[in-house]
Motif scaffolding. Structure first.
Motif, PDB file in Angstrom:
ATOM      1  N   ASP A 213       0.806  -1.215   0.000  1.00 42.71           N
ATOM      2  CA  ASP A 213       0.000   0.000   0.000  1.00 42.71           C
ATOM      3  C   ASP A 213       0.841   1.267   0.000  1.00 42.71           C
ATOM      4  OD1 ASP A 213      -2.283  -1.544  -0.004  1.00 42.71           O
ATOM      5  OD2 ASP A 213      -2.633  -1.374   2.162  1.00 42.71           O
ATOM      6  N   ASP A 214       2.038   1.192   0.615  1.00 45.19           N
ATOM      7  CA  ASP A 214       2.891   2.381   0.688  1.00 45.19           C
ATOM      8  C   ASP A 214       3.798   2.535  -0.528  1.00 45.19           C
ATOM      9  OD1 ASP A 214       4.759   0.401   1.062  1.00 45.19           O
ATOM     10  OD2 ASP A 214       5.393   1.046   3.059  1.00 45.19           O
ATOM     11  N   GLY A 215       3.594   1.685  -1.544  1.00 48.35           N
ATOM     12  CA  GLY A 215       4.402   1.771  -2.749  1.00 48.35           C
ATOM     13  C   GLY A 215       5.615   0.874  -2.743  1.00 48.35           C
ATOM     14  N   GLY A 216       5.904   0.240  -1.611  1.00 48.37           N
ATOM     15  CA  GLY A 216       7.008  -0.702  -1.530  1.00 48.37           C
ATOM     16  C   GLY A 216       6.674  -2.012  -2.227  1.00 48.37           C
ATOM     17  N   THR A 217       7.632  -2.929  -2.222  1.00 49.98           N
ATOM     18  CA  THR A 217       7.460  -4.221  -2.892  1.00 49.98           C
ATOM     19  C   THR A 217       7.926  -5.347  -1.988  1.00 49.98           C
ATOM     20  OG1 THR A 217       7.858  -3.220  -5.064  1.00 49.98           O
ATOM     21  CG2 THR A 217       8.090  -5.607  -4.905  1.00 49.98           C
ATOM     22  N   ASP A 218       7.085  -6.360  -1.847  1.00 50.33           N
ATOM     23  CA  ASP A 218       7.468  -7.609  -1.189  1.00 50.33           C
ATOM     24  C   ASP A 218       7.878  -8.615  -2.257  1.00 50.33           C
ATOM     25  OD1 ASP A 218       7.329  -7.200   1.515  1.00 50.33           O
ATOM     26  OD2 ASP A 218       5.330  -8.061   1.776  1.00 50.33           O
ATOM     27  N   ILE A 219       9.020  -9.232  -2.054  1.00 46.16           N
ATOM     28  CA  ILE A 219       9.499 -10.296  -2.940  1.00 46.16           C
ATOM     29  C   ILE A 219       9.568 -11.571  -2.109  1.00 46.16           C
ATOM     30  CG2 ILE A 219      11.344 -11.047  -4.479  1.00 46.16           C
ATOM     31  CD1 ILE A 219      12.267  -8.049  -4.491  1.00 46.16           C
ATOM     32  N   GLU A 220       8.794 -12.557  -2.475  1.00 46.89           N
ATOM     33  CA  GLU A 220       8.748 -13.800  -1.718  1.00 46.89           C
ATOM     34  C   GLU A 220       9.400 -14.920  -2.523  1.00 46.89           C
ATOM     35  OE1 GLU A 220       4.758 -14.560  -0.511  1.00 46.89           O
ATOM     36  OE2 GLU A 220       4.610 -12.733   0.685  1.00 46.89           O
ATOM     37  N   THR A 221      10.442 -15.511  -1.949  1.00 48.95           N
ATOM     38  CA  THR A 221      11.138 -16.611  -2.585  1.00 48.95           C
ATOM     39  C   THR A 221      11.507 -17.617  -1.492  1.00 48.95           C
ATOM     40  OG1 THR A 221      12.961 -17.174  -4.098  1.00 48.95           O
ATOM     41  CG2 THR A 221      13.401 -15.449  -2.465  1.00 48.95           C
ATOM     42  N   SER A 222      12.503 -18.447  -1.735  1.00 41.60           N
ATOM     43  CA  SER A 222      12.903 -19.443  -0.736  1.00 41.60           C
ATOM     44  C   SER A 222      14.402 -19.686  -0.818  1.00 41.60           C
ATOM     45  CB  SER A 222      12.166 -20.779  -0.965  1.00 41.60           C
ATOM     46  OG  SER A 222      10.776 -20.619  -0.889  1.00 41.60           O
ATOM     47  N   ILE A 223      14.933 -20.257   0.248  1.00 46.65           N
ATOM     48  CA  ILE A 223      16.301 -20.760   0.246  1.00 46.65           C
ATOM     49  C   ILE A 223      16.289 -22.195   0.757  1.00 46.65           C
ATOM     50  CG2 ILE A 223      17.387 -18.497   0.603  1.00 46.65           C
ATOM     51  CD1 ILE A 223      17.689 -19.293   3.592  1.00 46.65           C
ATOM     52  N   THR A 224      17.311 -22.944   0.455  1.00 46.43           N
ATOM     53  CA  THR A 224      17.410 -24.291   1.005  1.00 46.43           C
ATOM     54  C   THR A 224      18.061 -24.248   2.383  1.00 46.43           C
ATOM     55  OG1 THR A 224      19.575 -24.699   0.003  1.00 46.43           O
ATOM     56  CG2 THR A 224      17.624 -25.334  -1.278  1.00 46.43           C
ATOM     57  N   LEU A 225      17.721 -25.228   3.196  1.00 50.52           N
ATOM     58  CA  LEU A 225      18.376 -25.336   4.501  1.00 50.52           C
ATOM     59  C   LEU A 225      19.873 -25.531   4.320  1.00 50.52           C
ATOM     60  CD1 LEU A 225      18.297 -25.537   7.567  1.00 50.52           C
ATOM     61  CD2 LEU A 225      17.711 -27.975   7.318  1.00 50.52           C
ATOM     62  N   LYS A 226      20.276 -26.249   3.281  1.00 48.93           N
ATOM     63  CA  LYS A 226      21.706 -26.443   3.017  1.00 48.93           C
ATOM     64  C   LYS A 226      22.412 -25.119   2.790  1.00 48.93           C
ATOM     65  CE  LYS A 226      25.004 -28.878   0.050  1.00 48.93           C
ATOM     66  NZ  LYS A 226      25.905 -27.714  -0.091  1.00 48.93           N
ATOM     67  N   ALA A 227      21.802 -24.227   1.986  1.00 45.83           N
ATOM     68  CA  ALA A 227      22.430 -22.927   1.730  1.00 45.83           C
ATOM     69  C   ALA A 227      22.555 -22.133   3.014  1.00 45.83           C
ATOM     70  CB  ALA A 227      21.620 -22.149   0.696  1.00 45.83           C
ATOM     71  N   PHE A 228      21.541 -22.222   3.876  1.00 46.59           N
ATOM     72  CA  PHE A 228      21.568 -21.511   5.157  1.00 46.59           C
ATOM     73  C   PHE A 228      22.695 -22.025   6.043  1.00 46.59           C
ATOM     74  CE2 PHE A 228      20.304 -20.717   9.519  1.00 46.59           C
ATOM     75  CZ  PHE A 228      19.777 -19.438   9.478  1.00 46.59           C
TER      76      PHE A 228
END
Length: 328
Positions: A213-228
């Motif tokens: 609503d405020d003009g920002g952007t949400d980007i939803e993705t994922s990572i693997t537990l291995k990468a973490f």
């Protein structure tokens, strides 16, 4: 098997663990190709509604969705988000931010929040580490601008480490290497996890974007537990990581990256759980910007009578090792 749950004062969902230590400081132990889905409603307009059917005119509906174009658009948005994180790390000379780190592996869990401030050139840096699972086990690391020393203020849980409230040691936090700074280091490591996951392109990886609503952007993705785990976003003792089943490491954990309306970085959060045959890993880790720093973020330089000086690297290493042992 249930892990201890923590309700941070910030109101985030209860997720436990973290590491009390600031990582990346010598002698201190524990701080593109992929499938993308963008859901769009497409409307085919009936000919009769246009009043053209009786005229025999051919009327085409809206063009069919182009999955490849949608994938590329979302991919570019994620690229922009990762680039915004990198710019924040490299160019932020005056900032305040909060790192939150909670995790549970089986029944072992704890949590911490780290407030970091940086201002000026040469920089003054203040880092406040708050345990959310062990009351009183807090400490601050203060680097006065231009000083050759770092100062550590001990909370009640660490009082027995020194006869004074403050401990001093040769400065490290004055380093110009941004990814070595507390707080910013977490951002660097989370960037690494996104890059590694995109390169691996595991099944089920997707990205969605949403305008706020405020003009920002949400980007939803994922990572693997291995990468973490490989990026040591949270350093986890070896005796704890052995509890993680190998089949768990390829599973995905949700990530939300938020940009401001001008495209600058606002926030990133890893938040989710991975279930295995014999256990569970639950994580909530991220960084949130808090605007520019201010002079009252920094205490006065401690007086000599308030400080226990650590004379060399051996003494510094011993200090951080003992601090880690107290927390366990």
């Amino acid at each position: 098997m249930g892990g201890t749950r923590i309700w941070p004062q910030s109101g985030r969902r209860p997720v436990t663990a973290g590491n009390p230590m600031i990582t990346g400081i010598p002698g201190r132990t524990g701080e593109q190709m992929f499938k993308i889905t963008i859901r769009t409603r497409w409307l085919l307009v009936p000919l009769a509604a246009l009043g053209l059917a009786a005229c025999g005119q051919a009327v085409s509906g809206s063009p069919a969705p182009n999955p490849e174009a949608a994938r590329q658009a979302a991919d570019r948005t994620l690229d922009q988000g990762v680039a915004a994180m990198g710019k924040y790390v490299q160019t932020s000379a005056n900032f305040r931010g909060t790192v939150f780190r909670y995790a549970t592996i089986d029944d072992k869990g704890s949590g911490s929040e780290v407030e970091v401030s940086r201002m000026g050139q040469p920089a003054a840096v203040m880092t406040k580490i708050h345990s959310t699972s062990h009351s009183g086990f807090d400490y601050d690391v203060f680097h006065p601008a231009g000083s050759a020393l770092d100062y550590v203020r001990l909370g009640p849980g660490y009082a027995k480490l020194a006869p004074t409230k403050w401990v001093s040691m040769a400065a490290f936090s004055a380093s110009d290497f941004s990814c070595a700074m507390p707080g910013l280091q977490t951002l660097c490591k989370l960037t690494d996890t996104i890059d590694a996951t995109r390169k691996a392109a595991p099944p089920g990886l997707s990205t969605e974007t949403r305008r706020l609503d405020d003009g920002g952007t949400d980007i939803e993705t994922s990572i693997t537990l291995k990468a973490f785990l490989d990026a040591t976003v949270i350093p986890i003792p070896a005796d704890i990581t052995t509890r993680i089943d190998p089949d768990m490491t390829g599973k995905l954990i949700p990530v939300r990256l938020t940009l401001n309306s001008d495209g600058t970085f606002r926030r990133i959060e890893v938040n989710g759980a991975v279930l295995g045959k014999a256990g569970k890993v639950q994580l909530q880790v991220g960084y949130e910007t808090k605007g520019p720093s201010a002079s009252d973020d920094y205490p006065p330089v401690p007086q000599p009578a308030e400080v226990t000086a650590l004379p060399d690297k051996a003494a510094v290493d011993d200090f951080w090792a003992r601090l880690g042992q107290i927390r366990g």
